[in-house]
Design an enzyme around this catalytic site. Structure first.
Site, mmCIF file in Angstrom:
data_model
loop_
_atom_site.group_PDB
_atom_site.id
_atom_site.type_symbol
_atom_site.label_atom_id
_atom_site.label_comp_id
_atom_site.label_asym_id
_atom_site.label_seq_id
_atom_site.Cartn_x
_atom_site.Cartn_y
_atom_site.Cartn_z
ATOM 1 N N HIS A 93 23.251 49.824 86.610
ATOM 2 C CA HIS A 93 21.979 49.858 85.894
ATOM 3 C C HIS A 93 20.864 50.250 86.849
ATOM 4 O O HIS A 93 20.798 49.754 87.978
ATOM 5 C CB HIS A 93 21.672 48.487 85.284
ATOM 6 C CG HIS A 93 20.308 48.400 84.671
ATOM 7 N ND1 HIS A 93 19.302 47.614 85.182
ATOM 8 C CD2 HIS A 93 19.782 49.037 83.593
ATOM 9 C CE1 HIS A 93 18.215 47.754 84.442
ATOM 10 N NE2 HIS A 93 18.476 48.603 83.474
ATOM 11 N N SER A 94 20.018 51.173 86.410
ATOM 12 C CA SER A 94 18.842 51.560 87.187
ATOM 13 C C SER A 94 19.261 52.042 88.583
ATOM 14 O O SER A 94 20.086 52.938 88.715
ATOM 15 C CB SER A 94 17.872 50.374 87.258
ATOM 16 O OG SER A 94 16.690 50.690 87.951
ATOM 17 N N LEU A 95 18.726 51.428 89.630
ATOM 18 C CA LEU A 95 19.057 51.841 90.989
ATOM 19 C C LEU A 95 20.539 51.650 91.292
ATOM 20 O O LEU A 95 21.114 52.386 92.108
ATOM 21 C CB LEU A 95 18.204 51.056 91.990
ATOM 22 C CG LEU A 95 18.376 51.412 93.470
ATOM 23 C CD1 LEU A 95 18.014 52.863 93.731
ATOM 24 C CD2 LEU A 95 17.546 50.479 94.346
ATOM 25 N N SER A 100 22.990 52.442 89.445
ATOM 26 C CA SER A 100 23.713 53.656 89.067
ATOM 27 C C SER A 100 23.553 54.739 90.127
ATOM 28 O O SER A 100 24.480 55.516 90.380
ATOM 29 C CB SER A 100 23.203 54.165 87.713
ATOM 30 O OG SER A 100 21.848 54.580 87.800
#
Length: 389
Positions: free
Chosen positions: A234-236, A238
């Site tokens: 998720h977010s960073l 990924s």
């Protein structure tokens, strides 16, 4: 022996990691043998467990000089052994797939400020509900198992300990608006740390080490497991997984890896920080990027296109999943093929068949006639999911 503490947002017991549980068990046995209590154990994330007695043990969420006089909201009960009444034995023992989930910026993963270890419980229960709802006959007959979701955490390794950044940040942080500054230090600065060669190396090493450790531990405890494993970020998180998988070496000699990535070169060069990427001990079936800023990171690094033959060397499938109103999410497929910019992303159908909330509200406020009745019309498809490969 297992050790648990009450969750911060959900009133249920959360297990400690094996290393922390072993330290708690040693301290507990020593206290029982010597009769000396009121002992403290500082955890890796700078939180603290205090053993006042064999039945009175407290987990302090924040350590300070006046910890013993902290408010009750900052303390959680600690329990030794299995709490049978708190554990629901509703999950099937058969596992069909393993998902390793890496969190994004900050130590909190949702609006209830829960850690990734607590959030994965919702992933397990939701996936199990979907299996039970859509594959009821196969589930009841034992033909379909469940999806196991395990957490991958890197935030505490970056911020805590002797080499953590929290000590450095505390020395330079202003005393005004402390809550906002603490939120910035704990969350937003993770993006800047990842662009630093020094701290990027720490994050990459931690994530890869945790992936290998958790996968090896899972295989050890499930020796007959023959299913696949996927990665989710998720977010960073990924971006971290994307960079890690992009620098793996394929064992398949016949698998062609794209080398058509094109950069926009500036006077100071281009690309990302010089990082030595460690080896991942397994080849994941898929990478699921949730609310991902991968595309904007590639743009910042000077990447112009990824090439029509873009693929991850050891991962066959890549899915970029996002909500249309997520300000952090970006599309990636136009960097593979610029013509895909005009192709609308695929809309994931709701698992219960109804409209998603943002579509329902759009329908309510846009297509309500003066007489109060709704008229069935074709709504524009809003992007929720797109495929990156």
């Amino acid at each position: 022996c297992s050790w648990f503490y009450k969750g911060t947002a959900v009133p249920r017991y959360v297990p400690y990691t094996e290393s922390v549980a072993a330290k708690l068990e040693d301290m507990y046995r020593n206290s029982v043998t010597t009769g000396e209590w009121h002992r403290r154990l500082i955890l890796p994330n700078n939180e603290m467990v205090v053993m006042h007695g064999p039945t009175v043990m407290v987990h302090f969420l924040q350590t300070s000089t006046d910890t013993f006089t902290s408010t009750p909201s900052m303390r959680q009960r600690v329990v030794r052994g299995c709490v049978e009444s708190e554990i629901e034995d509703t999950e099937p023992s058969s596992i069909d797939h393993l998902l390793l989930l890496c969190h994004g910026v900050g130590s909190a993963c949702d609006m209830r400020f829960r850690s990734v270890e607590e959030v994965v419980d919702d992933f397990r229960s939701t996936s199990l509900q979907l299996v039970q709802a859509h594959y009821r006959n196969s589930y009841d007959s034992g033909l379909v198992g469940r999806v196991e979701v395990l957490p991958i955490s890197w935030h505490s390794s970056l911020h805590s300990g002797e080499n953590g950044v929290d000590t450095r940040l505390a020395a330079v942080t202003l005393e005004s608006i402390p809550r906002l500054r603490n939120f910035t230090n704990d969350t937003l600065l993770d993006v800047l740390f990842y662009t630093s060669p020094v701290f990027c190396q720490t994050i990459i090493d931690t994530v890869c080490g945790e992936l290998n450790r958790i996968y090896a531990l899972f295989k050890q405890r499930n020796p007959n497991y023959e299913g696949g494993v996927s990665l989710g970020g998720h977010s960073l998180g990924s971006v971290i997984l994307y960079d890690l998988l992009s620098h793996q070496t394929s064992k398949d000699a016949g698998r062609q890896v794209s080398t058509d990535k094109q950069y926009v070169t500036g006077t100071a060069g281009t690309g990302q920080p010089c990082v030595k990427y460690p080896h991942l001990d397994f080849d994941p079936d898929a990478l699921y990027a949730l609310g991902s800023p991968i595309a904007i990171f590639e743009c910042i690094r000077g990447v112009h296109t990824l090439g029509l033959d873009f693929c991850l060397p050891t991962c066959k499938n890549f899915f970029n999943i996002f909500h249309p109103y997520d300000p952090i999410a970006y599309r990636l497929e136009p960097m593979v093929n610029p013509q895909l910019r005009d192709v609308k992303p695929y809309l994931i159908p709701h698992h219960k068949g109804r409209k998603r909330m943002h579509l329902g509200l759009y329908f309510f406020f846009t297509y309500q006639d003066y007489d109060g009745f709704y008229h069935m019309v074709s709504l524009p498809v809003l992007p929720v999911m797109n495929y990156g490969s």
